[in-house]
Design a protein around this motif. Structure first.
Motif, PDB file in Angstrom:
ATOM      1  N   ALA A   1       9.312 -34.552  -0.753  1.00 42.89           N
ATOM      2  CA  ALA A   1      10.168 -34.900  -1.893  1.00 42.89           C
ATOM      3  C   ALA A   1       9.853 -34.004  -3.083  1.00 42.89           C
ATOM      4  O   ALA A   1      10.772 -33.520  -3.772  1.00 42.89           O
ATOM      5  N   SER A   2       8.565 -33.787  -3.331  1.00 38.75           N
ATOM      6  CA  SER A   2       8.171 -32.933  -4.453  1.00 38.75           C
ATOM      7  C   SER A   2       8.695 -31.510  -4.270  1.00 38.75           C
ATOM      8  O   SER A   2       9.209 -30.898  -5.214  1.00 38.75           O
ATOM      9  N   ALA A   3       8.583 -30.981  -3.054  1.00 41.33           N
ATOM     10  CA  ALA A   3       9.098 -29.633  -2.783  1.00 41.33           C
ATOM     11  C   ALA A   3      10.607 -29.579  -2.970  1.00 41.33           C
ATOM     12  O   ALA A   3      11.143 -28.594  -3.507  1.00 41.33           O
ATOM     13  N   CYS A   4      11.304 -30.621  -2.544  1.00 36.45           N
ATOM     14  CA  CYS A   4      12.763 -30.657  -2.681  1.00 36.45           C
ATOM     15  C   CYS A   4      13.178 -30.660  -4.149  1.00 36.45           C
ATOM     16  O   CYS A   4      14.085 -29.920  -4.552  1.00 36.45           O
ATOM     17  N   PHE A   5      12.507 -31.488  -4.956  1.00 34.52           N
ATOM     18  CA  PHE A   5      12.829 -31.522  -6.382  1.00 34.52           C
ATOM     19  C   PHE A   5      12.502 -30.186  -7.053  1.00 34.52           C
ATOM     20  O   PHE A   5      13.219 -29.744  -7.959  1.00 34.52           O
ATOM     21  N   ALA A   6      11.430 -29.545  -6.599  1.00 42.71           N
ATOM     22  CA  ALA A   6      11.100 -28.216  -7.133  1.00 42.71           C
ATOM     23  C   ALA A   6      12.200 -27.210  -6.795  1.00 42.71           C
ATOM     24  O   ALA A   6      12.549 -26.347  -7.613  1.00 42.71           O
TER      25      ALA A   6
ATOM     26  N   VAL B   1       6.816 -33.352 -10.079  1.00 40.13           N
ATOM     27  CA  VAL B   1       5.431 -33.609 -10.481  1.00 40.13           C
ATOM     28  C   VAL B   1       4.998 -35.011 -10.068  1.00 40.13           C
ATOM     29  O   VAL B   1       3.905 -35.213  -9.514  1.00 40.13           O
ATOM     30  N   PHE B   2       5.862 -35.991 -10.295  1.00 38.36           N
ATOM     31  CA  PHE B   2       5.473 -37.378 -10.007  1.00 38.36           C
ATOM     32  C   PHE B   2       5.464 -37.681  -8.506  1.00 38.36           C
ATOM     33  O   PHE B   2       4.653 -38.487  -8.046  1.00 38.36           O
ATOM     34  N   ALA B   3       6.344 -37.054  -7.743  1.00 37.39           N
ATOM     35  CA  ALA B   3       6.292 -37.222  -6.283  1.00 37.39           C
ATOM     36  C   ALA B   3       4.983 -36.658  -5.732  1.00 37.39           C
ATOM     37  O   ALA B   3       4.350 -37.256  -4.850  1.00 37.39           O
TER      38      ALA B   3
ATOM     39  N   ALA C   1       2.162 -24.562  -6.727  1.00 39.82           N
ATOM     40  CA  ALA C   1       3.502 -24.119  -6.330  1.00 39.82           C
ATOM     41  C   ALA C   1       4.550 -24.554  -7.353  1.00 39.82           C
ATOM     42  O   ALA C   1       5.517 -23.826  -7.603  1.00 39.82           O
ATOM     43  N   ILE C   2       4.363 -25.739  -7.936  1.00 38.88           N
ATOM     44  CA  ILE C   2       5.286 -26.191  -8.990  1.00 38.88           C
ATOM     45  C   ILE C   2       5.176 -25.280 -10.203  1.00 38.88           C
ATOM     46  O   ILE C   2       6.193 -24.856 -10.783  1.00 38.88           O
TER      47      ILE C   2
ATOM     48  N   ALA D   1       4.722 -34.171 -18.348  1.00 34.45           N
ATOM     49  CA  ALA D   1       4.808 -34.809 -17.024  1.00 34.45           C
ATOM     50  C   ALA D   1       3.492 -34.656 -16.272  1.00 34.45           C
ATOM     51  O   ALA D   1       3.012 -35.610 -15.634  1.00 34.45           O
ATOM     52  N   SER D   2       2.884 -33.483 -16.359  1.00 31.54           N
ATOM     53  CA  SER D   2       1.630 -33.227 -15.654  1.00 31.54           C
ATOM     54  C   SER D   2       0.500 -34.074 -16.238  1.00 31.54           C
ATOM     55  O   SER D   2      -0.333 -34.606 -15.485  1.00 31.54           O
ATOM     56  N   ALA D   3       0.459 -34.203 -17.560  1.00 33.11           N
ATOM     57  CA  ALA D   3      -0.589 -35.000 -18.204  1.00 33.11           C
ATOM     58  C   ALA D   3      -0.483 -36.472 -17.805  1.00 33.11           C
ATOM     59  O   ALA D   3      -1.486 -37.118 -17.478  1.00 33.11           O
ATOM     60  N   VAL D   4       0.737 -36.998 -17.823  1.00 29.42           N
ATOM     61  CA  VAL D   4       0.944 -38.406 -17.438  1.00 29.42           C
ATOM     62  C   VAL D   4       0.611 -38.599 -15.962  1.00 29.42           C
ATOM     63  O   VAL D   4      -0.047 -39.580 -15.578  1.00 29.42           O
ATOM     64  N   ALA D   5       1.052 -37.652 -15.125  1.00 28.11           N
ATOM     65  CA  ALA D   5       0.789 -37.744 -13.686  1.00 28.11           C
ATOM     66  C   ALA D   5      -0.704 -37.634 -13.386  1.00 28.11           C
ATOM     67  O   ALA D   5      -1.188 -38.209 -12.408  1.00 28.11           O
ATOM     68  N   PHE D   6      -1.435 -36.908 -14.211  1.00 30.27           N
ATOM     69  CA  PHE D   6      -2.887 -36.824 -14.042  1.00 30.27           C
ATOM     70  C   PHE D   6      -3.567 -38.131 -14.438  1.00 30.27           C
ATOM     71  O   PHE D   6      -4.526 -38.577 -13.788  1.00 30.27           O
ATOM     72  N   LEU D   7      -3.068 -38.766 -15.480  1.00 35.16           N
ATOM     73  CA  LEU D   7      -3.709 -39.979 -15.993  1.00 35.16           C
ATOM     74  C   LEU D   7      -3.514 -41.183 -15.072  1.00 35.16           C
ATOM     75  O   LEU D   7      -4.435 -41.995 -14.895  1.00 35.16           O
ATOM     76  N   ILE D   8      -2.332 -41.318 -14.476  1.00 35.89           N
ATOM     77  CA  ILE D   8      -2.008 -42.540 -13.728  1.00 35.89           C
ATOM     78  C   ILE D   8      -2.987 -42.818 -12.582  1.00 35.89           C
ATOM     79  O   ILE D   8      -3.539 -43.924 -12.491  1.00 35.89           O
ATOM     80  N   PRO D   9      -3.264 -41.865 -11.681  1.00 38.08           N
ATOM     81  CA  PRO D   9      -4.227 -42.167 -10.604  1.00 38.08           C
ATOM     82  C   PRO D   9      -5.626 -42.454 -11.136  1.00 38.08           C
ATOM     83  O   PRO D   9      -6.348 -43.301 -10.586  1.00 38.08           O
ATOM     84  N   GLY D  10      -6.015 -41.759 -12.201  1.00 37.23           N
ATOM     85  CA  GLY D  10      -7.326 -42.001 -12.789  1.00 37.23           C
ATOM     86  C   GLY D  10      -7.432 -43.408 -13.357  1.00 37.23           C
ATOM     87  O   GLY D  10      -8.447 -44.091 -13.181  1.00 37.23           O
ATOM     88  N   LEU D  11      -6.389 -43.850 -14.055  1.00 36.45           N
ATOM     89  CA  LEU D  11      -6.375 -45.207 -14.611  1.00 36.45           C
ATOM     90  C   LEU D  11      -6.307 -46.251 -13.503  1.00 36.45           C
ATOM     91  O   LEU D  11      -6.877 -47.343 -13.628  1.00 36.45           O
TER      92      LEU D  11
END
Length: 457
Positions: free
Chosen positions: A134-139, A155-157, A174-175, A194-204
């Protein structure tokens, strides 16, 4: 095909997948979320918590048998993966592809000889695969149309994929490469946020579950830095050779003189980058296992599609050769149960509650998958030499021994009666025949009881 494979093939791909996955997913009635989180070790507990939620649905629907629950998990996993993979694979070629390539990619996702088996497994690599795709497709959509929404979704996928399988996160390169090649610099802030939020979510998420920001990832990195080189170390080119091999040579070994490479591959360039980055990054790591490539396998099939379309159009004999060999491999891979011997042993003993102890001779019970039964006898080990001199055993005890170890236990025939035997699957038998030494643990398991007990098979 995915449904049939999920129902028939209840095997285990690797011991890690059993220890960290199946054993914490079924039986559902024996699982506890707090225990799953506490024993997550170097892996994120998220994947197991998701899968155990599915097995609990089966248990609440009346499926008390662990195998029935596991089949339900495999069915849900396979159907979800198939729907996502076919949707996003086909979407790649709706950008600038044509109906022929849409059909071919659907055939590859649905019937490529490794696809139904791997994408119906509750492995972290298989769980990550649909989201990498999905991430590759959106890219690709961002690459072709320049839509910011597609960049954010990519980024979020990938964030979801990396939550299941940390190494999938390397595709973020690749993104970034897609963004740089697109040269739409005004979108830099979109990518950054988007990258900052996507980095924070798994950590939180790790902070909430395990009490420390990115507890799973930091543990995983520390462990692999210290120990990964002590596992199977293979050459840099191993994974590249693997992809050449699974594409059924020489079906795609052509010069492609009439192929318009730029026209065919430019719309899916980000997916090509996803595959290349993932392949190179994993090739650079000393420890390699074939299953590590599962997250990127759909992207490989998407990259293969323009070539497959060319082969179908210009080389019908090669296409026919690929279809015939692929069909043969598809049946064997999908319906040959991995670890059939050990699973069969556990299921056999589950129906005989009077057996309260099983003795494994030497390495016979390297994997003893008790998760496939609600109740299992106590397990102990004994060497072949000890079996010769051991005191008589009671009728509640049975002995399990690999067929290759029988010569080291000459008193078996004198003191024990053969109760049953459990053979490996067809594919494992082939592996044993090709390379018997390292695959001795896959051979037939024979079960014995003390003479005079008179138990029926």
């Amino acid at each position: 095909m995915y449904v049939a494979t999920a129902y028939v093939n209840i095997g285990v791909v690797a011991m890690d997948d059993y220890d960290w996955g199946v054993a914490h997913v079924v039986p559902a009635q024996n699982q506890d979320n707090a225990d799953i989180i506490a024993h997550a070790g170097i892996r994120s507990p998220v994947s197991t918590l998701v899968l155990v939620s599915v097995s609990r649905i089966a248990e609440r629907a009346g499926f008390k048998d662990p195998v029935s629950q596991y089949r339900f998990v495999l069915l849900v996993t396979g159907i979800f993966a198939y729907c996502m993979l076919t949707f996003f694979a086909r979407r790649h070629f709706r950008l600038r592809g044509g109906l022929d390539k849409e059909r071919i990619v659907l055939l590859l996702i649905g019937f490529f000889w490794l696809a139904p088996y791997f994408f119906s497994r509750p492995m972290i690599e298989a769980l990550a695969a649909p989201f990498v795709t999905a991430s590759a497709c959106f890219a690709c959509e961002y690459w072709v149309n320049g839509e910011r929404r597609a960049l954010v979704l990519s980024v979020f996928a990938l964030m979801i994929a990396a939550t299941f399988r940390f190494q999938a996160g390397v595709c973020f390169l690749a993104i970034v490469a897609t963004f740089v090649l697109r040269r739409q610099w005004k979108d830099a802030w979109v990518l950054a946020v988007a990258s900052a939020v996507a980095f924070l979510i798994p950590g939180l998420l790790d902070l909430a579950l395990r009490g420390r920001f990115y507890a799973s990832l930091t543990s995983y990195i520390a462990y692999n830095v210290a120990h990964s080189s002590s596992y199977g170390v293979t050459p840099f080119y191993s994974f590249a050779t693997l992809f050449l091999a699974i594409s059924i040579p020489p079906a795609f070994w052509l010069r492609y003189r009439e192929l318009r490479w730029r026209e065919e591959f430019r719309p899916i360039l980000p997916t090509v980058l996803f595959f290349a980055v993932f392949l190179v990054a994993h090739s650079a790591v000393p420890h390699k296992e074939d299953r590590f490539m599962v997250p990127i396998l759909p992207s490989f099939l998407i990259c293969l599609t323009p070539l497959a379309n060319y082969v179908v159009t210009h080389h019908r004999l090669r296409a026919g050769y690929f279809v015939v060999v692929n069909a043969f491999l598809l049946v064997i891979t999908s319906f040959t149960v991995e670890q059939r011997n050990t699973i069969g042993l556990v299921r056999y003993l589950a129906k005989r509650p009077e057996i309260t102890r099983i003795v494994g001779v030497d390495g016979t019970l390297v994997l003893y998958p008790t998760a496939y039964a609600l109740h299992s006898p106590a397990e102990s080990t004994m060497s072949a030499a000890e079996l010769v001199t051991s005191p008589p055993m009671d009728c509640n005890t049975v002995v399990a021994i690999r067929s290759g170890l029988k010569a080291q236990a000459p008193n078996l025939a004198a003191g024990f009666h053969k109760l049953a035997q459990f053979q490996p699957g067809l594919l494992e038998q082939l592996v044993i025949w090709i390379n018997p030494g390292p695959n001795a643990r896959r051979t037939t398991i024979e079960l014995y009881e003390p003479k005079g007990c008179g138990r029926t098979r």
